[in-house]
Design an enzyme around this catalytic site. Structure first.
Site: not given
Ligand code: SF4
Ligand code: SF4
Length: 379
Positions: A134, A196, A243
């Site tokens: 990383d 997501c 997050c």
């Molecule tokens: S990353 Fe996961 S939540 Fe996002 S679109 Fe792809 S399958 Fe769906």
């Molecule tokens: S970590 Fe949280 S704020 Fe960042 S892109 Fe994913 S859902 Fe959005």
């Protein structure tokens, strides 16, 4: 003579890594998209990502290691289900991203990768190699996809179809060829899913597969050192370090496996699901007792309390008001101004007088300006 890919993978598993892959050392296929992302300044103030020397290394891995032939990738699961759904959903507690619940993964991964590197050196005397965890010089998720360790989801994470995305990646570059190289995973397995993208609290995805770090809560709570945009503060909920929303909602996460790595077992559950009132009372010594040796230590007490002031404002409970009032005289201008914001969210018009007093005596121009914006937002 080419080295056995199978022997390397066997050793990686013996050392505790959960997944491993081997690819020829070549620039990652997603390089052009990455440079476009940098050009659009979506990396925010993470200036190290755009540094010319880093860009050069990504274009040409032999700048990192002359004569480089292969890249080994390993992954280590970190998923833990220590906290209950009730704890996770409690707005009076600060939320911390799962990757930070255990010991600092840089230390754990680097030590383990160095053990792997020492074994390779024994097997191949004269070998040259470089270990990476990383560091930003290597676009590891893209290389991970090329090594068949998963696909990049619309949330930009590397998702393994049998373990989700809660794993760390590490790499070793070396100047030796292997007898077998892995092949890329399918480009995407997201299909028509957009969970997501819809769930992101700050709308940080301008389009699928692209994350604008400047809006991302992970960036704001960890990487961003200054004043957080007051338009984003109400959207940050109770996240105080990182997050997990766009990973938690991903259907592939149902395959996440509980990490067996002892270093990632949470030691102090109170610190992982901290009451916001405790965070607002943290001093340097308490911060270091709670978060020393975890990835959280890098944001130090100042940024943690800044984040807690926002989370307390979003919680909106009067229990936090006296503590925020006390933080109006904190030694840090960053904390003073975010405390004013939190107090204004809770006490509304009643916060006007203490914040006006604070503006009058505020010696820091940026904090003063930030507090004025907060005052303007009050009825
Ligand atoms: S990353 Fe996961 S939540 Fe996002 S679109 Fe792809 S399958 Fe769906
Ligand atoms: S970590 Fe949280 S704020 Fe960042 S892109 Fe994913 S859902 Fe959005």
């Amino acid at each position: 003579m080419a080295f056995s890919s199978e022997r390397f993978k066997q050793m990686a598993h013996e050392l505790g890594f959960n997944i491993a892959g081997v690819i020829p050392a070549q620039p990652v296929g997603t390089l052009a998209a990455y440079f476009h992302w940098i050009d659009q300044e979506m990396h925010g103030r993470m200036g190290y990502m755009a540094r010319p020397d880093r860009q050069m290394r990504r274009r040409d891995l032999s700048v990192i290691l002359p004569g480089v032939r292969s890249m080994l990738l390993v992954g280590l699961d970190y998923f833990q289900s220590t906290l209950t759904e009730q704890q996770l959903a409690d707005p009076s507690r600060g939320r911390i991203a799962r990757y930070a619940w255990g010991m600092d993964y840089h230390d754990v991964m680097t030590k383990r990768l160095e053990e792997l590197a020492a074994w390779l050196k024994q097997e191949l005397p004269g070998l040259s190699q470089r270990v990476y965890v990383d560091t930003g010089a290597i676009l590891e998720r893209g290389h991970g996809q090329e090594a068949g360790l998963g696909f990049i989801g619309k949330n930009t994470m590397l998702i393994h179809p049998r373990r989700g995305s809660y794993f760390f990646l590490g790499e070793i570059l070396l100047d030796v060829e292997f007898d077998h190289y892995d092949i890329p995973a399918r480009r995407t397995m997201c299909g028509s899913c957009t969970r997501c993208l819809a769930a992101c609290p700050t709308d940080a995805f301008p389009r699928p597969y692209v994350l604008d770090a400047r809006r991302c809560i992970s960036y704001l709570t960890i990487e961003h050192k200054g004043y957080i945009d007051d338009a984003l503060r109400p959207l940050m909920g109770n996240w105080v370090f990182g997050c997990d929303v766009c990973q938690d909602v991903c259907p592939w996460q149902r395959f996440a496996l509980e990490s067996k790595e002892p270093a990632f077992q949470p030691r102090n559950v109170r610190a992982l699901s901290p009451l916001l009132t405790d965070l607002l009372s943290l001093d340097d010594a308490a911060f270091s007792v709670w978060y020393g040796h975890t990835p959280i230590s890098r944001i130090r007490r100042e940024r943690m309390v800044r984040n807690a002031c926002i989370a307390a404002g979003n919680w909106g409970h009067h229990d936090a008001a006296p503590l925020l009032g006390r933080l109006l005289t904190d030694a840090s201008p960053l904390v003073r101004s975010h405390a004013a914001w939190g107090l204004a969210r809770i006490a509304q018009a009643a916060a006007r007088k203490p914040i006006m007093d604070c503006v009058a005596r505020e010696p820091d121009a940026d904090a003063k300006q930030d507090m004025r914006i907060t005052l303007d937002s009050l009825e």
